[in-house]
Design an enzyme around this catalytic site. Structure first.
Site, short mmCIF file in Angstrom:
data_model
loop_
_atom_site.label_atom_id
_atom_site.label_comp_id
_atom_site.label_asym_id
_atom_site.label_seq_id
_atom_site.Cartn_x
_atom_site.Cartn_y
_atom_site.Cartn_z
N TYR A 53 -2.87 9.08 39.37
CA TYR A 53 -1.74 9.62 38.84
C TYR A 53 -2.14 10.59 37.99
CZ TYR A 53 2.79 8.93 36.17
OH TYR A 53 4.05 9.00 35.79
N GLU A 99 5.77 12.32 48.12
CA GLU A 99 4.85 12.63 47.15
C GLU A 99 3.77 13.37 47.73
OE1 GLU A 99 3.76 9.04 44.78
OE2 GLU A 99 5.25 9.41 43.34
N HIS A 123 2.89 16.27 36.84
CA HIS A 123 3.52 15.19 37.26
C HIS A 123 3.97 14.21 36.45
CE1 HIS A 123 5.43 12.49 40.20
NE2 HIS A 123 4.38 11.49 39.98
CA CA Z 1 1.80 8.31 44.48
#
Ligand code: CA
Length: 411
Positions: free
Chosen positions: A124, A194, A129
């Site tokens: 992540y 994504e 984002h």
């Molecule tokens: Ca992802």
């Protein structure tokens, strides 16, 4: 390097690339190939012609459903194979030139999932984002959680549902919670993509032994485009407190070509300044981000393909070496074929957002496509395609594409 093969200037598959993948022709068996220009070179057939003479590479690795066994040979062998292919494709007297039947048009072959994925971890690591999602799902004032700048946040994903490019996906069904009232069961209504890149582990480590950041590169074989499909309404209801589950595990699409880290080395750039300073086990030296231009397109059935995002892998706050060092710092081992995804790759401006969640602000805004269709999230029979390439000083190394069509839910 100049090949005797005719390669367009804008081809992803220049002589500098030489990625690895698995293909078949007319239903014949899967085997390993490399992409060069608009062709695939059959490495099983090339090996039979003796081009790898002197390299300790067993024939079986080319006659295989996955590239795992090849990767497991180690970089001293796999780099020698890649360099030999480059040399043969530049050598006017190469036996390959006399055997045009070792090449196929890319448009005529079927590409397969290249890697048998052992374990899948999703990071992540894009600050843009994480900030955008934090604003949408939580608190605009404190969008990043307190841990975010101290460690590369990640979770263990599902390897069994990683599929090859082109394989369609049925809209997932599941449990969601309307703003008012009880939870309901039905098709996901907020289906999203994504935009991610994955790196593939090519060397195993032992349980209990960490991979230090200065050694991390030795364990990474290469990279591929990756679409981590997400069911936002299912995710929103289920994710507290343990994180994503069924909202993610229905499918993730992996591109057919794995581009080696050696091919990408030329495109390294420095990453963002990390402030506060990271702990010593996450401190790295040199330029460890990669300048990869990325795009996402949406293609409604019977409509026009529209570019809906243009981003870049160089925006990542946490780099691969930090991700791998962190992943294994507790003694967790990795295996050949493990896949580590970057997390959604968003940039600063709206056109560089790597998910519809961000592009439409969770459905508050409407996206208008070239053909006039409107979207907030993905509708049935839409196709989503991701492409990526590096380019510097006239040298281009690309990733091809990863694509999938969303079919109606199976109820
Ligand atoms: Ca992802």
């Amino acid at each position: 390097m100049k090949s005797w093969i005719n390669i367009n200037e804008d081809s992803d598959f220049s002589i500098h690339n030489i990625p690895f993948g698995i293909f078949s022709v007319n239903g014949s068996g899967e085997r390993m190939g490399t992409a060069i220009g608009d062709k695939v070179l059959d490495l099983r057939a090339a090996n039979v012609l003796g081009i790898f003479e002197g390299i300790d590479v067993p024939a079986e690795v080319f006659d295989n459903k996955y590239i795992n066994d090849f990767m497991a040979l180690g970089k001293s062998i796999t780099n020698a194979v890649r360099e030999r292919i480059q040399a043969e494709l530049c050598d006017e007297s190469s036996v390959l030139k006399d055997n045009p039947n070792t090449f196929y048009e890319q448009s005529r072959v079927t590409m397969h999932l290249p890697v048998e994925v052992r374990d899948y971890t999703d990071f992540y690591s894009s600050i843009e984002h994480a900030t955008n999602v934090g604003i949408l799902f939580r608190d605009p004032e404190n969008a990043l959680l307190p841990n975010w700048k101290h460690l590369p946040v990640g979770y263990h994903g599902r390897a069994s549902s990683i599929i090859g490019s082109g394989q369609p996906i049925h809209r997932p069904v599941g449990q969601t919670k309307p703003p008012e009232g009880d939870p309901v069961f039905g098709p996901c209504r907020l289906l999203d993509f994504e935009l991610e890149m994955a790196f593939i582990i090519g060397r195993k480590s032992e349980l209990g032994n960490r991979i230090t950041i200065d050694k991390a590169k030795e364990y990474i074989f290469g990279m591929a485009l990756f679409n981590d499909w997400s069911a936002r309404d299912i995710q929103k209801w289920e994710y507290v407190p343990l994180g994503p589950f069924l909202g993610k595990s229905f499918a993730s699409s992996l591109a057919p070509w794995v581009v080696t880290m050696e091919a990408l080395d030329y495109f390294r750039v420095s990453g963002p300044v990390q402030e506060p300073k990271v702990l010593p086990y996450l401190a790295y030296e040199g330029s460890q981000n990669y300048d990869v231009n990325l795009e996402v397109t949406l293609f409604p059935d019977g409509g026009e393909e529209t570019v809906i995002s243009e981003s870049n892998y160089k925006f990542m706050y946490w780099n691969q070496l930090q991700q791998l060092a962190h992943h294994t710092v507790n003694g967790c081992n990795v295996n050949v074929g493990d896949l580590m995804a970057s997390g959604t790759i968003s940039g600063k401006d709206e056109h560089s957002y790597g998910s519809l969640l961000e592009i439409t602000q969770a459905g508050k805004k409407t996206l208008t496509l070239n053909g006039g269709e409107e979207r907030k999230f993905i509708q049935d029979n839409d196709s989503v395609t991701m492409r990526g390439y590096c380019e510097k000083d006239g040298r281009r190394v690309g990733f091809g594409e990863v694509t999938a069509k969303i079919l109606p839910a199976k109820l």
